[in-house]
Design a protein around this motif. Structure first.
Motif, PDB file in Angstrom:
ATOM      1  N   ASP A 147       9.149  -2.239  -0.913  1.00 58.64           N
ATOM      2  CA  ASP A 147       9.146  -3.271  -1.932  1.00 58.64           C
ATOM      3  C   ASP A 147       8.444  -2.845  -3.019  1.00 58.64           C
ATOM      4  N   VAL A 148       7.389  -2.261  -2.959  1.00 58.64           N
ATOM      5  CA  VAL A 148       6.324  -1.991  -4.190  1.00 58.64           C
ATOM      6  C   VAL A 148       6.967  -0.896  -4.803  1.00 58.64           C
ATOM      7  N   LEU A 149       7.537   0.059  -4.066  1.00 55.81           N
ATOM      8  CA  LEU A 149       8.075   1.415  -4.760  1.00 55.81           C
ATOM      9  C   LEU A 149       9.254   1.010  -5.641  1.00 55.81           C
ATOM     10  N   VAL A 150       9.995  -0.042  -5.181  1.00 61.27           N
ATOM     11  CA  VAL A 150      11.243  -0.624  -5.924  1.00 61.27           C
ATOM     12  C   VAL A 150      10.764  -1.154  -7.001  1.00 61.27           C
ATOM     13  N   ALA A 151       9.673  -2.134  -6.891  1.00 57.88           N
ATOM     14  CA  ALA A 151       9.264  -3.015  -8.082  1.00 57.88           C
ATOM     15  C   ALA A 151       8.497  -2.156  -9.102  1.00 57.88           C
ATOM     16  N   ILE A 152       7.915  -1.042  -8.886  1.00 57.75           N
ATOM     17  CA  ILE A 152       7.505  -0.392  -9.927  1.00 57.75           C
ATOM     18  C   ILE A 152       8.319   0.639 -10.507  1.00 57.75           C
ATOM     19  N   ALA A 153       9.400   1.114  -9.789  1.00 60.52           N
ATOM     20  CA  ALA A 153      10.128   2.180 -10.256  1.00 60.52           C
ATOM     21  C   ALA A 153      10.587   2.110 -11.581  1.00 60.52           C
ATOM     22  N   PRO A 154      10.872   0.963 -12.051  1.00 59.12           N
ATOM     23  CA  PRO A 154      11.119   0.871 -13.529  1.00 59.12           C
ATOM     24  C   PRO A 154      10.030   1.066 -14.810  1.00 59.12           C
ATOM     25  N   VAL A 155       8.767   0.972 -14.207  1.00 61.80           N
ATOM     26  CA  VAL A 155       7.801   1.021 -15.020  1.00 61.80           C
ATOM     27  C   VAL A 155       7.308   2.380 -14.865  1.00 61.80           C
ATOM     28  N   VAL A 156       7.212   3.102 -13.764  1.00 66.52           N
ATOM     29  CA  VAL A 156       6.583   4.293 -13.548  1.00 66.52           C
ATOM     30  C   VAL A 156       7.379   5.464 -13.794  1.00 66.52           C
ATOM     31  N   GLY A 157       8.651   5.120 -13.337  1.00 66.21           N
ATOM     32  CA  GLY A 157       9.779   6.079 -13.322  1.00 66.21           C
ATOM     33  C   GLY A 157      10.248   6.686 -11.805  1.00 66.21           C
ATOM     34  N   THR A 158      11.652   7.072 -12.060  1.00 65.32           N
ATOM     35  CA  THR A 158      12.141   7.332 -10.621  1.00 65.32           C
ATOM     36  C   THR A 158      11.649   8.731 -10.032  1.00 65.32           C
ATOM     37  N   ALA A 159      11.030   9.529 -10.852  1.00 61.39           N
ATOM     38  CA  ALA A 159      10.630  10.842 -10.294  1.00 61.39           C
ATOM     39  C   ALA A 159       9.186  10.633  -9.581  1.00 61.39           C
ATOM     40  N   ARG A 160       8.397   9.684 -10.269  1.00 61.35           N
ATOM     41  CA  ARG A 160       7.085   9.277 -10.003  1.00 61.35           C
ATOM     42  C   ARG A 160       7.320   8.485  -8.489  1.00 61.35           C
TER      43      ARG A 160
ATOM     44  N   MET B   9      -0.498   7.051 -10.578  1.00 62.70           N
ATOM     45  CA  MET B   9      -1.457   8.189 -10.972  1.00 62.70           C
ATOM     46  C   MET B   9      -0.712   9.414 -10.395  1.00 62.70           C
ATOM     47  N   ASP B  10       0.345   9.391  -9.562  1.00 58.55           N
ATOM     48  CA  ASP B  10       0.855  10.791  -8.880  1.00 58.55           C
ATOM     49  C   ASP B  10      -0.174  10.981  -8.160  1.00 58.55           C
ATOM     50  N   ALA B  11      -0.727  10.357  -7.101  1.00 55.34           N
ATOM     51  CA  ALA B  11      -2.033  10.656  -6.151  1.00 55.34           C
ATOM     52  C   ALA B  11      -1.560  11.443  -5.107  1.00 55.34           C
ATOM     53  N   PRO B  12      -2.244  12.389  -4.735  1.00 56.22           N
ATOM     54  CA  PRO B  12      -1.948  13.162  -3.480  1.00 56.22           C
ATOM     55  C   PRO B  12      -1.926  12.520  -2.012  1.00 56.22           C
ATOM     56  N   ALA B  13      -1.305  13.108  -1.122  1.00 58.23           N
ATOM     57  CA  ALA B  13      -1.159  12.325   0.214  1.00 58.23           C
ATOM     58  C   ALA B  13      -2.216  11.942   0.596  1.00 58.23           C
ATOM     59  N   LEU B  14      -3.558  12.467   0.697  1.00 57.33           N
ATOM     60  CA  LEU B  14      -4.738  12.340   1.104  1.00 57.33           C
ATOM     61  C   LEU B  14      -5.218  10.820   0.527  1.00 57.33           C
ATOM     62  N   SER B  15      -5.026  10.721  -0.778  1.00 58.26           N
ATOM     63  CA  SER B  15      -5.359   9.360  -1.366  1.00 58.26           C
ATOM     64  C   SER B  15      -4.610   8.124  -0.482  1.00 58.26           C
ATOM     65  N   TYR B  16      -3.286   8.490  -0.027  1.00 54.83           N
ATOM     66  CA  TYR B  16      -2.657   7.187   0.692  1.00 54.83           C
ATOM     67  C   TYR B  16      -3.467   7.071   2.017  1.00 54.83           C
ATOM     68  N   VAL B  17      -3.945   8.456   2.865  1.00 60.70           N
ATOM     69  CA  VAL B  17      -4.461   8.001   4.019  1.00 60.70           C
ATOM     70  C   VAL B  17      -5.566   7.077   3.907  1.00 60.70           C
ATOM     71  N   ALA B  18      -6.326   7.486   2.983  1.00 55.93           N
ATOM     72  CA  ALA B  18      -7.574   6.517   2.992  1.00 55.93           C
ATOM     73  C   ALA B  18      -7.247   4.985   2.996  1.00 55.93           C
ATOM     74  N   HIS B  19      -6.089   4.772   2.730  1.00 49.55           N
ATOM     75  CA  HIS B  19      -5.635   3.035   2.640  1.00 49.55           C
ATOM     76  C   HIS B  19      -4.806   2.786   3.806  1.00 49.55           C
ATOM     77  N   PHE B  20      -4.866   3.636   4.643  1.00 53.82           N
ATOM     78  CA  PHE B  20      -3.725   3.293   5.868  1.00 53.82           C
ATOM     79  C   PHE B  20      -4.474   2.315   6.889  1.00 53.82           C
ATOM     80  N   LYS B  21      -5.723   2.617   7.133  1.00 56.09           N
ATOM     81  CA  LYS B  21      -6.472   1.698   8.165  1.00 56.09           C
ATOM     82  C   LYS B  21      -6.509   0.237   7.592  1.00 56.09           C
ATOM     83  N   ALA B  22      -6.680   0.223   6.165  1.00 59.06           N
ATOM     84  CA  ALA B  22      -6.928  -1.145   5.892  1.00 59.06           C
ATOM     85  C   ALA B  22      -5.621  -1.863   5.658  1.00 59.06           C
ATOM     86  N   GLY B  23      -4.541  -1.068   5.291  1.00 58.97           N
ATOM     87  CA  GLY B  23      -3.119  -1.615   5.323  1.00 58.97           C
ATOM     88  C   GLY B  23      -2.689  -1.985   6.611  1.00 58.97           C
ATOM     89  N   ALA B  24      -3.021  -1.429   7.647  1.00 60.59           N
ATOM     90  CA  ALA B  24      -2.864  -1.865   9.096  1.00 60.59           C
ATOM     91  C   ALA B  24      -3.433  -3.053   9.500  1.00 60.59           C
TER      92      ALA B  24
END
Length: 106
Positions: free
Chosen positions: A68-81, A42-57
């Motif tokens: 690994d997720v970024l590497v896995a999805i790069a061919p689908v969403v594109g390198t710029a994204r 979705m090309d989400a802004p930084a604040l969207s990631y912050v909302a998931h940090f606690k649950a991720g921790a």
């Protein structure tokens, strides 16, 4: 120190994230990794990631798993994204660190 009165929107989003962990059949780490992939797409802004940090921790995710997720999805969403997402994640980490630090006196 920030309180829930200081950040009601962010706190609400974090609570929604934690609540969904209880209601979803996915393992907590898989759920957060899936959400990271969706945020990248979705090309989400930084604040969207912050909302998931606690649950991720709490799910004991590692930086390597996020990479690994970024590497896995790069061919689908594109390198710029993916590069934009990496920048947003780094910015989000800075936001989270700044929010956790005490306000300067004086």
């Amino acid at each position: 120190m920030t309180t829930s009165q200081d950040t009601p929107v962010l706190d609400t989003l974090a609570a929604m994230t934690l609540d969904s962990l209880e209601r979803c059949g996915l393992a907590p780490d898989t759920l957060i990794l899936t959400r990271v992939a969706a945020l990248v797409a979705m090309d989400a802004p930084a604040l969207s990631y912050v909302a998931h940090f606690k649950a991720g921790a709490e799910a004991e995710l590692t930086p390597e798993q996020i990479q690994d997720v970024l590497v896995a999805i790069a061919p689908v969403v594109g390198t710029a994204r993916v590069m934009a997402a990496a920048t947003h994640i780094a910015e989000a980490l800075g936001i989270e660190i700044a929010a956790a630090m005490p306000a300067p006196e004086g």
